[in-house]
Motif scaffolding. Sequence first.
Motif, short mmCIF file in Angstrom:
data_model
loop_
_atom_site.label_atom_id
_atom_site.label_comp_id
_atom_site.label_asym_id
_atom_site.label_seq_id
_atom_site.Cartn_x
_atom_site.Cartn_y
_atom_site.Cartn_z
N SER A 12 1.12 -1.22 0.11
CA SER A 12 -0.35 0.18 -0.54
C SER A 12 1.28 1.04 -0.34
CB SER A 12 -0.98 0.31 1.76
OG SER A 12 0.13 -0.15 1.94
N VAL A 13 1.92 0.75 0.65
CA VAL A 13 2.89 2.67 0.46
C VAL A 13 3.43 2.37 -0.84
CG1 VAL A 13 5.27 2.98 1.49
CG2 VAL A 13 3.94 2.01 2.81
N ILE A 14 4.02 1.73 -1.08
CA ILE A 14 4.97 1.55 -2.81
C ILE A 14 2.64 2.01 -4.07
CG2 ILE A 14 4.85 0.57 -5.23
CD1 ILE A 14 6.75 -1.70 -2.88
N THR A 15 2.17 1.83 -3.67
CA THR A 15 0.79 1.86 -4.04
C THR A 15 0.57 3.41 -4.64
OG1 THR A 15 -0.10 -0.34 -4.07
CG2 THR A 15 -1.69 1.45 -4.98
N ASP A 16 1.20 4.16 -2.94
CA ASP A 16 0.01 5.25 -2.69
C ASP A 16 1.67 6.51 -3.12
OD1 ASP A 16 -2.05 4.62 -1.34
OD2 ASP A 16 -1.02 4.61 1.07
N GLU A 71 -5.54 20.45 -3.39
CA GLU A 71 -7.27 19.95 -3.80
C GLU A 71 -7.79 18.78 -2.63
OE1 GLU A 71 -6.93 19.13 -8.10
OE2 GLU A 71 -6.66 21.08 -8.66
N ARG A 72 -6.50 18.47 -1.46
CA ARG A 72 -7.50 17.44 -0.66
C ARG A 72 -8.34 17.17 -0.79
NH1 ARG A 72 -4.20 20.70 2.21
NH2 ARG A 72 -4.38 21.31 4.17
N ASP A 73 -8.95 19.30 -0.05
CA ASP A 73 -10.44 18.94 -0.16
C ASP A 73 -11.80 18.55 -0.91
OD1 ASP A 73 -9.27 19.22 2.64
OD2 ASP A 73 -9.84 20.99 2.98
N LEU A 74 -10.79 19.30 -2.19
CA LEU A 74 -11.80 18.48 -3.14
C LEU A 74 -11.72 17.16 -4.13
CD1 LEU A 74 -10.80 22.07 -5.30
CD2 LEU A 74 -13.27 21.69 -3.28
N ASP A 75 -10.70 16.80 -3.68
CA ASP A 75 -10.49 15.47 -3.98
C ASP A 75 -10.91 14.80 -3.18
OD1 ASP A 75 -8.63 16.21 -5.51
OD2 ASP A 75 -7.06 14.99 -4.95
N ALA A 76 -11.43 14.76 -2.24
CA ALA A 76 -12.28 14.32 -1.53
C ALA A 76 -14.05 14.22 -1.70
CB ALA A 76 -12.61 14.60 0.12
N LEU A 77 -14.73 15.28 -2.38
CA LEU A 77 -15.56 14.71 -2.72
C LEU A 77 -16.30 14.37 -4.30
CD1 LEU A 77 -16.19 19.34 -2.64
CD2 LEU A 77 -16.73 17.30 -1.20
N MET A 78 -15.10 13.65 -5.31
CA MET A 78 -15.19 13.33 -6.23
C MET A 78 -14.83 11.62 -5.82
SD MET A 78 -13.61 16.20 -8.58
CE MET A 78 -12.08 15.99 -7.84
N ASP A 79 -15.32 11.08 -7.09
CA ASP A 79 -15.28 9.70 -7.03
C ASP A 79 -14.44 9.50 -7.45
OD1 ASP A 79 -17.89 8.96 -5.71
OD2 ASP A 79 -19.04 9.17 -7.92
N ARG A 80 -13.34 10.03 -8.01
CA ARG A 80 -12.34 9.99 -9.27
C ARG A 80 -11.12 9.64 -8.23
NH1 ARG A 80 -9.38 13.09 -12.34
NH2 ARG A 80 -10.07 14.91 -11.18
N ILE A 86 -4.31 11.09 0.21
CA ILE A 86 -4.08 11.95 0.95
C ILE A 86 -5.79 11.78 1.71
CG2 ILE A 86 -4.10 14.91 2.04
CD1 ILE A 86 -1.97 15.34 -0.23
N PRO A 87 -6.91 12.44 0.83
CA PRO A 87 -8.14 12.19 1.00
C PRO A 87 -8.26 11.66 2.18
CG PRO A 87 -8.18 12.37 -0.95
CD PRO A 87 -6.93 12.81 -1.13
N ALA A 88 -8.32 9.81 1.65
CA ALA A 88 -8.15 8.94 2.38
C ALA A 88 -7.79 8.62 3.55
CB ALA A 88 -7.94 7.30 1.44
N GLY A 89 -6.88 9.37 3.65
CA GLY A 89 -6.35 9.25 5.34
C GLY A 89 -4.83 8.28 5.63
#
Length: 297
Positions: A12-16, A71-80, A86-89
């Motif tokens: 998951s670290v590599i994926t992130d 854009e982390r707060d805006l990314d959290a609003l979009m499915d894509r 970052i938005p997933a924590g």
Amino acid sequence: MGTTNSSISKNSVITDFKEITKMGLSVSVVFSALAGYLLGAETISYTTLILLALGGYFMVGASNAYNQIIERDLDALMDRTKNRPIPAGRMSVNTAFVIATVFAVLGIVTLYNINPKTAMWGAISIFLYTSVYTPLKTKTPLSVFVGALPGAIPFMLGWVAARGEFGIEPGTLFAIQFFWQFPHFWSIGWFLYEDYEKGGFFMLPTGKRDKGTAVQIIMYSVWTILVSIIPVLGFTGDLKLSILAAVLVFLLGVLMLVFALRLFKQRTVKAAKQLMLSSVFYITMLQIIFVADKFLR
């Protein structure tokens, strides 16, 4: 069990890490830069090729990481984008900032080792992408024009890496990739319209999936084709194109234009996706044809 957990967390670290630096996009940008280098190089230096590939990857990775911090707060609003690190924590802003800054420094230093002008253009692309394009995305559709500037630098950057100077040849490569980005990004903006709307992004020129947007996509597709075959006329310095290569590029352009016209007629998500795929095919094949033409001529 502990081993499984540690291997999952390692994966998951590599994926992130791949996601925060947008590895797929970064690799395509590096491909453009290497194509530009091969077009400009009088003798090929493998050291320069490796430095350009690494430097290019660092620069794009830095831009993308900074972009995802902003854009982390805006990314959290979009499915894509809601599952980005970052938005997933899964990644803190501080970690992302360290990655972005280290990548930016490594990128500029690596490109500087090729020549100062290459480093300068790399730095300009990071600045425009993160400080101008990113904030404008929620303000105006003109952000796409601003974003097309750093987006057009990689193809040109390769030539500057080879020659150490800016002139008509890298300017032409810049123009090709600049005009190409409009049908490419507007087709993405079309099929992701609802998702972008959730994040408050204005990506389409009229703000809507209408005929006006489709007409502009057609117009920029035509300009892309025209700029792409200009080197056949012989006034772009050392950037040359044989008649056969120009015909092949023109036919590729016609294929992209057919999908742009289909979008105008149908105005569907499917037509927009087809145009996006054809635009990726166009720019990839164009770069391959340009390079092959130089070495086979």
